[in-house]
Design a protein around this motif. Structure first.
Motif, PDB file in Angstrom:
ATOM      1  N   LEU A  71       0.818  -1.210   0.000  1.00 12.95           N
ATOM      2  CA  LEU A  71       0.000   0.000   0.000  1.00 12.95           C
ATOM      3  C   LEU A  71       0.855   1.265   0.000  1.00 12.95           C
ATOM      4  O   LEU A  71       0.594   2.191  -0.761  1.00 12.95           O
ATOM      5  N   ARG A  72       1.875   1.322   0.865  1.00  8.27           N
ATOM      6  CA  ARG A  72       2.704   2.524   0.943  1.00  8.27           C
ATOM      7  C   ARG A  72       3.354   2.812  -0.409  1.00  8.27           C
ATOM      8  O   ARG A  72       3.376   3.955  -0.864  1.00  8.27           O
ATOM      9  N   ALA A  73       3.870   1.773  -1.076  1.00  7.58           N
ATOM     10  CA  ALA A  73       4.503   1.964  -2.379  1.00  7.58           C
ATOM     11  C   ALA A  73       3.503   2.504  -3.399  1.00  7.58           C
ATOM     12  O   ALA A  73       3.823   3.390  -4.191  1.00  7.58           O
ATOM     13  N   LYS A  74       2.274   1.979  -3.375  1.00  7.64           N
ATOM     14  CA  LYS A  74       1.248   2.456  -4.306  1.00  7.64           C
ATOM     15  C   LYS A  74       0.888   3.914  -4.036  1.00  7.64           C
ATOM     16  O   LYS A  74       0.765   4.718  -4.961  1.00  7.64           O
ATOM     17  N   VAL A  75       0.731   4.255  -2.764  1.00  6.53           N
ATOM     18  CA  VAL A  75       0.381   5.635  -2.399  1.00  6.53           C
ATOM     19  C   VAL A  75       1.509   6.581  -2.782  1.00  6.53           C
ATOM     20  O   VAL A  75       1.274   7.644  -3.375  1.00  6.53           O
ATOM     21  N   MET A  76       2.748   6.214  -2.463  1.00  6.68           N
ATOM     22  CA  MET A  76       3.879   7.080  -2.801  1.00  6.68           C
ATOM     23  C   MET A  76       4.027   7.225  -4.315  1.00  6.68           C
ATOM     24  O   MET A  76       4.345   8.303  -4.817  1.00  6.68           O
ATOM     25  N   GLY A  77       3.758   6.150  -5.066  1.00  8.42           N
ATOM     26  CA  GLY A  77       3.804   6.230  -6.522  1.00  8.42           C
ATOM     27  C   GLY A  77       2.767   7.186  -7.068  1.00  8.42           C
ATOM     28  O   GLY A  77       3.041   7.974  -7.973  1.00  8.42           O
ATOM     29  N   ARG A  78       1.582   7.141  -6.492  1.00  3.36           N
ATOM     30  CA  ARG A  78       0.508   8.051  -6.915  1.00  3.36           C
ATOM     31  C   ARG A  78       0.871   9.505  -6.607  1.00  3.36           C
ATOM     32  O   ARG A  78       0.683  10.390  -7.433  1.00  3.36           O
ATOM     33  N   ILE A  79       1.414   9.742  -5.430  1.00  7.08           N
ATOM     34  CA  ILE A  79       1.837  11.102  -5.054  1.00  7.08           C
ATOM     35  C   ILE A  79       2.897  11.606  -6.030  1.00  7.08           C
ATOM     36  O   ILE A  79       2.851  12.758  -6.474  1.00  7.08           O
ATOM     37  N   GLU A  80       3.838  10.755  -6.387  1.00  5.92           N
ATOM     38  CA  GLU A  80       4.895  11.158  -7.312  1.00  5.92           C
ATOM     39  C   GLU A  80       4.319  11.485  -8.685  1.00  5.92           C
ATOM     40  O   GLU A  80       4.727  12.465  -9.318  1.00  5.92           O
ATOM     41  N   LEU A  81       3.350  10.704  -9.170  1.00  4.52           N
ATOM     42  CA  LEU A  81       2.704  11.004 -10.451  1.00  4.52           C
ATOM     43  C   LEU A  81       2.008  12.362 -10.414  1.00  4.52           C
ATOM     44  O   LEU A  81       2.077  13.134 -11.370  1.00  4.52           O
ATOM     45  N   ILE A  82       1.359  12.657  -9.307  1.00  4.79           N
ATOM     46  CA  ILE A  82       0.680  13.948  -9.161  1.00  4.79           C
ATOM     47  C   ILE A  82       1.698  15.080  -9.139  1.00  4.79           C
ATOM     48  O   ILE A  82       1.527  16.099  -9.812  1.00  4.79           O
ATOM     49  N   ARG A  83       2.778  14.906  -8.383  1.00  2.52           N
ATOM     50  CA  ARG A  83       3.821  15.942  -8.308  1.00  2.52           C
ATOM     51  C   ARG A  83       4.434  16.223  -9.672  1.00  2.52           C
ATOM     52  O   ARG A  83       4.756  17.352  -9.997  1.00  2.52           O
ATOM     53  N   GLU A  84       4.619  15.168 -10.474  1.00  2.00           N
ATOM     54  CA  GLU A  84       5.228  15.320 -11.789  1.00  2.00           C
ATOM     55  C   GLU A  84       4.246  15.830 -12.832  1.00  2.00           C
ATOM     56  O   GLU A  84       4.621  16.095 -13.968  1.00  2.00           O
ATOM     57  N   GLY A  85       2.969  15.941 -12.464  1.00  2.00           N
ATOM     58  CA  GLY A  85       1.975  16.456 -13.385  1.00  2.00           C
ATOM     59  C   GLY A  85       1.424  15.413 -14.347  1.00  2.00           C
ATOM     60  O   GLY A  85       0.730  15.756 -15.292  1.00  2.00           O
ATOM     61  N   HIS A  86       1.729  14.128 -14.112  1.00  4.13           N
ATOM     62  CA  HIS A  86       1.232  13.068 -14.983  1.00  4.13           C
ATOM     63  C   HIS A  86      -0.184  12.643 -14.608  1.00  4.13           C
ATOM     64  O   HIS A  86      -0.829  11.909 -15.358  1.00  4.13           O
ATOM     65  N   LEU A  87      -0.665  13.070 -13.459  1.00  5.19           N
ATOM     66  CA  LEU A  87      -1.959  12.638 -12.970  1.00  5.19           C
ATOM     67  C   LEU A  87      -2.544  13.750 -12.120  1.00  5.19           C
ATOM     68  O   LEU A  87      -1.840  14.373 -11.330  1.00  5.19           O
ATOM     69  N   LEU A  88      -3.822  14.024 -12.284  1.00  2.89           N
ATOM     70  CA  LEU A  88      -4.497  14.993 -11.444  1.00  2.89           C
ATOM     71  C   LEU A  88      -4.957  14.294 -10.169  1.00  2.89           C
ATOM     72  O   LEU A  88      -5.305  13.113 -10.206  1.00  2.89           O
ATOM     73  N   PRO A  89      -4.991  14.988  -9.034  1.00  3.25           N
ATOM     74  CA  PRO A  89      -5.372  14.346  -7.773  1.00  3.25           C
ATOM     75  C   PRO A  89      -6.707  13.628  -7.822  1.00  3.25           C
ATOM     76  O   PRO A  89      -6.877  12.593  -7.197  1.00  3.25           O
ATOM     77  N   GLU A  90      -7.672  14.135  -8.592  1.00  3.89           N
ATOM     78  CA  GLU A  90      -8.995  13.507  -8.607  1.00  3.89           C
ATOM     79  C   GLU A  90      -9.085  12.348  -9.592  1.00  3.89           C
ATOM     80  O   GLU A  90     -10.089  11.659  -9.649  1.00  3.89           O
ATOM     81  N   GLN A  91      -8.055  12.093 -10.388  1.00  2.00           N
ATOM     82  CA  GLN A  91      -8.070  10.981 -11.331  1.00  2.00           C
ATOM     83  C   GLN A  91      -7.791   9.671 -10.598  1.00  2.00           C
ATOM     84  O   GLN A  91      -7.040   9.627  -9.640  1.00  2.00           O
ATOM     85  N   ASP A  92      -8.373   8.610 -11.099  1.00  2.00           N
ATOM     86  CA  ASP A  92      -8.136   7.276 -10.564  1.00  2.00           C
ATOM     87  C   ASP A  92      -6.912   6.697 -11.262  1.00  2.00           C
ATOM     88  O   ASP A  92      -6.931   6.476 -12.466  1.00  2.00           O
TER      89      ASP A  92
END
Length: 104
Positions: A71-92
């Protein structure tokens, strides 16, 4: 977010690393930079207080639940995608990408 005032440490840097500060996952000298910034910047202090309250609530409500190992790895990966602009926070992050006009 920025309060519009100049600070030694920029508001964006503070907010980008807020969870590391909350979790005490940074060196003491970096923690000191954050504490100084919070003394100077009420918008960042307010955001810190909000995130701290959410963290306490989650701990109180879910503190005894077993957490999946990855879980932690998945959450941190998602945060990194958001920080890099590859994913918006509200996107799944697990949803397939929307079809492009050429694919339709």
């Amino acid at each position: 977010m920025s309060c519009g005032e100049p600070h030694e440490t920029d508001c964006s840097e503070i907010l980008d690393h807020l969870y590391e500060f909350l979790d005490r996952e940074m060196p003491d000298n970096d923690c000191t930079k954050f504490e100084v910034h919070f003394e100077e910047c009420s918008p960042c202090l307010e955001k810190y207080g909000l995130e701290q309250a959410v963290k306490k609530l989650v701990k109180r409500c879910c503190g005894s639940d077993d957490v999946p190992i990855d879980l932690r790895a998945k959450v941190m990966g998602r945060i990194e995608l958001i920080r890099e602009g590859h994913l918006l926070p509200e996107q799944d992050a697990t949803a397939p990408a929307p079809a492009t006009p050429q694919e339709q």
